[in-house]
Design an enzyme around this catalytic site. Sequence first.
Site, PDB file in Angstrom:
ATOM      1  N   ASN A 299       9.073  -4.832  -1.017  1.00 45.63           N
ATOM      2  CA  ASN A 299       8.897  -4.955  -2.469  1.00 45.63           C
ATOM      3  C   ASN A 299      10.156  -5.557  -3.064  1.00 45.63           C
ATOM      4  O   ASN A 299      11.128  -5.818  -2.363  1.00 45.63           O
ATOM      5  CB  ASN A 299       8.566  -3.589  -3.086  1.00 45.63           C
ATOM      6  CG  ASN A 299       9.661  -2.580  -2.810  1.00 45.63           C
ATOM      7  OD1 ASN A 299      10.772  -2.702  -3.291  1.00 45.63           O
ATOM      8  ND2 ASN A 299       9.349  -1.584  -1.986  1.00 45.63           N
TER       9      ASN A 299
ATOM     10  N   PRO B 132       6.012   8.857   5.446  1.00 40.95           N
ATOM     11  CA  PRO B 132       6.423  10.171   4.918  1.00 40.95           C
ATOM     12  C   PRO B 132       6.984  10.030   3.512  1.00 40.95           C
ATOM     13  O   PRO B 132       7.614   9.020   3.195  1.00 40.95           O
ATOM     14  CB  PRO B 132       7.517  10.625   5.900  1.00 40.95           C
ATOM     15  CG  PRO B 132       7.965   9.399   6.615  1.00 40.95           C
ATOM     16  CD  PRO B 132       6.819   8.422   6.589  1.00 40.95           C
TER      17      PRO B 132
HETATM   18  N1  CTP Z   1       9.841   8.408  -2.648  1.00 44.65           N
HETATM   19  C1  CTP Z   1      10.258   8.825  -1.408  1.00 44.65           C
HETATM   20  N2  CTP Z   1       9.506   8.556  -0.305  1.00 44.65           N
HETATM   21  C2  CTP Z   1       8.345   7.907  -0.398  1.00 44.65           C
HETATM   22  C3  CTP Z   1       7.911   7.466  -1.662  1.00 44.65           C
HETATM   23  C4  CTP Z   1       8.683   7.723  -2.775  1.00 44.65           C
HETATM   24  O1  CTP Z   1      11.335   9.424  -1.299  1.00 44.65           O
HETATM   25  N3  CTP Z   1       7.642   7.671   0.678  1.00 44.65           N
HETATM   26  C5  CTP Z   1      10.641   8.727  -3.855  1.00 44.65           C
HETATM   27  C6  CTP Z   1      11.236   7.520  -4.530  1.00 44.65           C
HETATM   28  O2  CTP Z   1      12.558   7.254  -4.049  1.00 44.65           O
HETATM   29  C7  CTP Z   1      11.244   7.934  -5.990  1.00 44.65           C
HETATM   30  C8  CTP Z   1      10.001   8.778  -6.100  1.00 44.65           C
HETATM   31  O3  CTP Z   1       9.774   9.291  -4.796  1.00 44.65           O
HETATM   32  O4  CTP Z   1      12.319   8.772  -6.321  1.00 44.65           O
HETATM   33  C9  CTP Z   1       8.828   7.972  -6.548  1.00 44.65           C
HETATM   34  O5  CTP Z   1       7.694   8.738  -6.408  1.00 44.65           O
HETATM   35  P1  CTP Z   1       6.283   8.123  -5.984  1.00 44.65           P
HETATM   36  O6  CTP Z   1       5.273   9.149  -6.279  1.00 44.65           O
HETATM   37  O7  CTP Z   1       6.253   7.615  -4.606  1.00 44.65           O
HETATM   38  O8  CTP Z   1       6.270   6.938  -6.935  1.00 44.65           O
HETATM   39  P2  CTP Z   1       5.382   5.714  -6.800  1.00 44.65           P
HETATM   40  O9  CTP Z   1       5.370   5.164  -5.397  1.00 44.65           O
HETATM   41  O10 CTP Z   1       5.800   4.818  -7.895  1.00 44.65           O
HETATM   42  O11 CTP Z   1       4.003   6.453  -7.039  1.00 44.65           O
HETATM   43  P3  CTP Z   1       2.730   5.829  -7.684  1.00 44.65           P
HETATM   44  O12 CTP Z   1       2.540   4.586  -6.906  1.00 44.65           O
HETATM   45  O13 CTP Z   1       1.706   6.866  -7.459  1.00 44.65           O
HETATM   46  O14 CTP Z   1       3.096   5.628  -9.094  1.00 44.65           O
END
Ligand code: CTP
Length: 409
Positions: free
Chosen positions: A220, A315
């Site tokens: 991304n 994860p």
């Molecule tokens: N995060 C993480 N590990 C993942 C995914 C996200 O540690 N596999 C952390 C990111 O660093 C951030 C937060 O979780 O602090 C974001 O949450 P997340 O629910 O994953 O956000 P999005 O991916 O933006 O979720 P959505 O697509 O549902 O909006």
Amino acid sequence: MTDLDGKCITLGVTGGVAAYKAAELVRLLGKAGARVRVVLTGAGARFVTPVTFQALSGNPVWTDLWDPRASNNMAHIELSRDADAIVVAPASADFLARIAHGLANDLLTTLCLARPRAGVEGAARDCPLLVAPAMNVQMWENPATRRNMDVLRQDGVVVLGPGSGDQACGETGMGRMLEPEELLDDIVAAFLPALLAGRRVLLTAGPTFEPLDPVRGLTNSSSGRMGYALARAAAEAGAQVTLVSGPVSLAAPRGVRRVDVTTAREMHAAVMERLAGQDVFIGVAAVADFRPAEFAVRKIKKGAARLTLDLVANPDILAEVAVRPDRPLCVGFAAESENLDAYAEAKRRAKGLPLVVGNLVHEALGREDSTVVLFDDAGRHPLPPGPKMEVARRIIAHIAAMMPRRAPV
Ligand code: CTP
């Protein structure tokens, strides 16, 4: 507002080849908003002339304890009383030895001895003394210099560097003065409150890259800049900082231990390995939620008009850290395209986080300034929009205020 807005810095330059770098430091300090007055020792003036420093600082340069330009012939008092900090760069072995012993046999050593120190009767404030040693490796390693440095540290003198590398004498090793940009970062940090002194902070930053075949992958557009700014702000606040970083083109901030990873699973492993003993965990990385189920050992060839990728979930690093019994204070990020408050608060509750930093992606795109809102148990706290570094410092201040107080020792 610049980092050193309105600060008055007395910059001492002693004799050493690195004196030429002090000229650049004067320029950087001025650009950061500081008023700089340069004091040259006799040896310093042999390397760079007062004219250079006068031109770059826009102020008269001082070299002589008996300079008649000073009121009451007391240049040492004038140059230390209204200074917010005294910085000596380069600081030679001889100069460091002299101030370690309280000698005052030229203007620079005299004003260092005369600087106000909080707690000493008559001093309303502290004028910190920062020194950037620069010398040959043998001189730096000499037991006499080692003893002098111990004394200076005990006396509360802030020692910047030195670094290691090629030296003017042709040798290689410790004793090289830090680069002007590095010195500037350390000087800025010296003015900030040590809100996280003695704390350990672990962060993730940047994107992850999930390989699909030998030349392609899923990633991304995260630049990593907010994560790196937070790592720097935490280090400035005195924390011991570890930054687990996905692939970005940024240099690690000074004093920050950086661990490079590529995939979400590598990031997960790197975090779990380093979690013990951390006080704060901040998940800033834009971690890929999914990865290709299979890695194609050979390059995927075009041919079919349609290609379906099979993806499996990665994860959730932050969610996993936040449910551990030994969890540090966990902070998450929520980048949303709409309904910021509802989504950020839902994320906070779903992952059981004390604090979520929320922002609207379209407000962040291509902008230098950041606009974020903090969500915690007390509600929503919009931060004033500003440069990333300023916003990062405010987030760190908020985190520091949330930390459980330590029992007095
Ligand atoms: N995060 C993480 N590990 C993942 C995914 C996200 O540690 N596999 C952390 C990111 O660093 C951030 C937060 O979780 O602090 C974001 O949450 P997340 O629910 O994953 O956000 P999005 O991916 O933006 O979720 P959505 O697509 O549902 O909006």
